[in-house]
Write a protein that holds these residues in place. Structure first.
Motif, short mmCIF file in Angstrom:
data_model
loop_
_atom_site.label_atom_id
_atom_site.label_comp_id
_atom_site.label_asym_id
_atom_site.label_seq_id
_atom_site.Cartn_x
_atom_site.Cartn_y
_atom_site.Cartn_z
N THR A 32 0.86 -1.17 0.00
CA THR A 32 0.00 0.00 0.00
C THR A 32 0.90 1.23 0.00
O THR A 32 1.74 1.39 0.88
CB THR A 32 -0.93 0.03 1.23
N TYR A 50 5.65 1.34 7.93
CA TYR A 50 5.18 -0.02 7.66
C TYR A 50 5.60 -0.98 8.78
O TYR A 50 6.29 -1.97 8.55
CB TYR A 50 5.74 -0.51 6.32
N ASP A 55 1.83 -4.30 3.26
CA ASP A 55 0.45 -4.19 2.78
C ASP A 55 -0.37 -3.16 3.56
O ASP A 55 -1.42 -2.72 3.09
CB ASP A 55 -0.26 -5.54 2.85
N LEU A 56 0.10 -2.76 4.75
CA LEU A 56 -0.64 -1.81 5.59
C LEU A 56 0.23 -0.58 5.84
O LEU A 56 1.31 -0.67 6.42
CB LEU A 56 -1.03 -2.45 6.92
N HIS A 58 0.88 2.93 7.70
CA HIS A 58 0.57 3.78 8.86
C HIS A 58 0.95 5.23 8.53
O HIS A 58 2.05 5.48 8.01
CB HIS A 58 1.38 3.34 10.08
N ARG A 85 -4.78 -0.76 2.22
CA ARG A 85 -5.04 -0.77 3.67
C ARG A 85 -4.27 0.37 4.33
O ARG A 85 -3.07 0.51 4.11
CB ARG A 85 -4.62 -2.11 4.30
N CYS A 118 -9.69 0.73 6.25
CA CYS A 118 -9.16 1.95 6.85
C CYS A 118 -9.43 1.93 8.35
O CYS A 118 -10.53 1.59 8.79
CB CYS A 118 -9.81 3.19 6.23
N PHE A 273 -10.20 -7.24 10.44
CA PHE A 273 -9.13 -6.98 9.48
C PHE A 273 -8.20 -8.17 9.25
O PHE A 273 -7.28 -8.08 8.44
CB PHE A 273 -8.31 -5.77 9.93
#
Length: 285
Positions: A32, A50, A55-56, A58, A85, A118, A273
């Protein structure tokens, strides 16, 4: 949630500074990426993090002045594109300062596309006595998008002897899936609401945490059992609506409110999630 007549929000006149922040997140391969980062005025992000894997993403939303005076306006727009994400938080509380009559407002808009997720987890909002503050948050979800977000507010500064004797605070928190409203929460707060038995019962801190889609019903009992309150004056409640799970806190401590919601997040995040809770590093500093 709570209201006192007249229930119309105060009229806003832009006479102070205006800050805008637009963020866009996109899934590129398995990562992401923060692909849009546009800002005007003292509102920005430094860089993405990260800590849980690529993939997510912050992101910490920074507002260096730390607060809003009468006539100031802050706007935040977040778009999480298909399959991406994102987790957003803030390093410090948002403050609304005393005013001579002008209104300050913060408007947040979050859009989460198909297959995206989110988490909107800011620190608390502190409304000084004598402030005239308006906050509005609108979340727009695609059919299979997922969202978890909270809002914690303290009226006045009890430790400093500010009992919110004057001023108003108007808030709105909405979650929509397409043209269907999943959750609409509005509040108009004053000292009368703060002190009334039908209102806040003298408790200056209140908060709402919403998760969409709703958690399994069996999880609600787990939440009620495991989220412990340390003060008899505090109230914590969990409700299951048709499409969302709603948690409420009422008490005297923003720290306790955030702690309660973080405990809910730890239990509900794996189900919503598919990953364990991992606190943003900024919460630990």
């Amino acid at each position: 949630m709570f209201a006192v007549e007249p229930a119309q929000p105060p009229r806003f006149e832009h006479t102070g500074w205006e800050a805008k922040l637009e963020l866009g997140f996109r899934k590129t391969g398995t990562r992401t990426v923060l692909v849009q980062r546009e800002h005007t005025g003292p509102l920005r992000v430094q860089r993405p993090f990260y800590p849980e894997g690529e993939d997510l993403c912050h992101v910490y939303v920074l507002h260096p002045p730390g607060g809003l005076a009468g006539g100031d306006q802050v706007r935040v727009a977040v778009r999480v594109e298909r399959g991406a994400r994102a987790l957003l938080t803030t390093p410090a509380a948002t403050k609304f300062y005393r005013t001579t009559g002008r209104v300050a407002q913060q408007i947040n808009r979050v859009s989460v596309e198909s297959g995206a997720a989110c988490e909107w987890l800011p620190q608390e909002t502190i409304v000084f006595g004598g402030a005239r503050a308006v906050t509005r948050t609108r979340v727009e979800l695609a059919d299979d998008a997922r969202f978890a977000g909270w809002d914690v507010t303290c009226l006045g500064r009890p430790a400093a002897g500010d009992g919110f004797a004057t001023g108003t605070y108007t808030s709105g928190f909405e979650i929509w899936r397409g043209d269907q409203p999943l959750f609409i929460d509005r509040a108009v707060c004053s000292h009368a609401v703060l002190s009334a038995s039908w209102g806040l019962r003298g408790c200056p801190v209140f908060g709402t945490f919403v998760l969409a889609p709703a958690l399994p019903r069996e999880t609600l009992g787990v939440l009620r059992e495991q989220v412990r309150l340390g003060d008899p004056a505090e109230t914590f409640a969990v409700s299951s609506l048709q499409h969302v799970t709603v948690c409420r806190y009422l008490g005297g401590s923003t720290q306790r409110a955030l702690q309660c919601f973080q405990e809910v997040w730890q239990i509900g995040r794996p189900q919503l999630f598919g990953r364990p809770a991992s606190a943003p590093r900024i919460w630990l500093t």
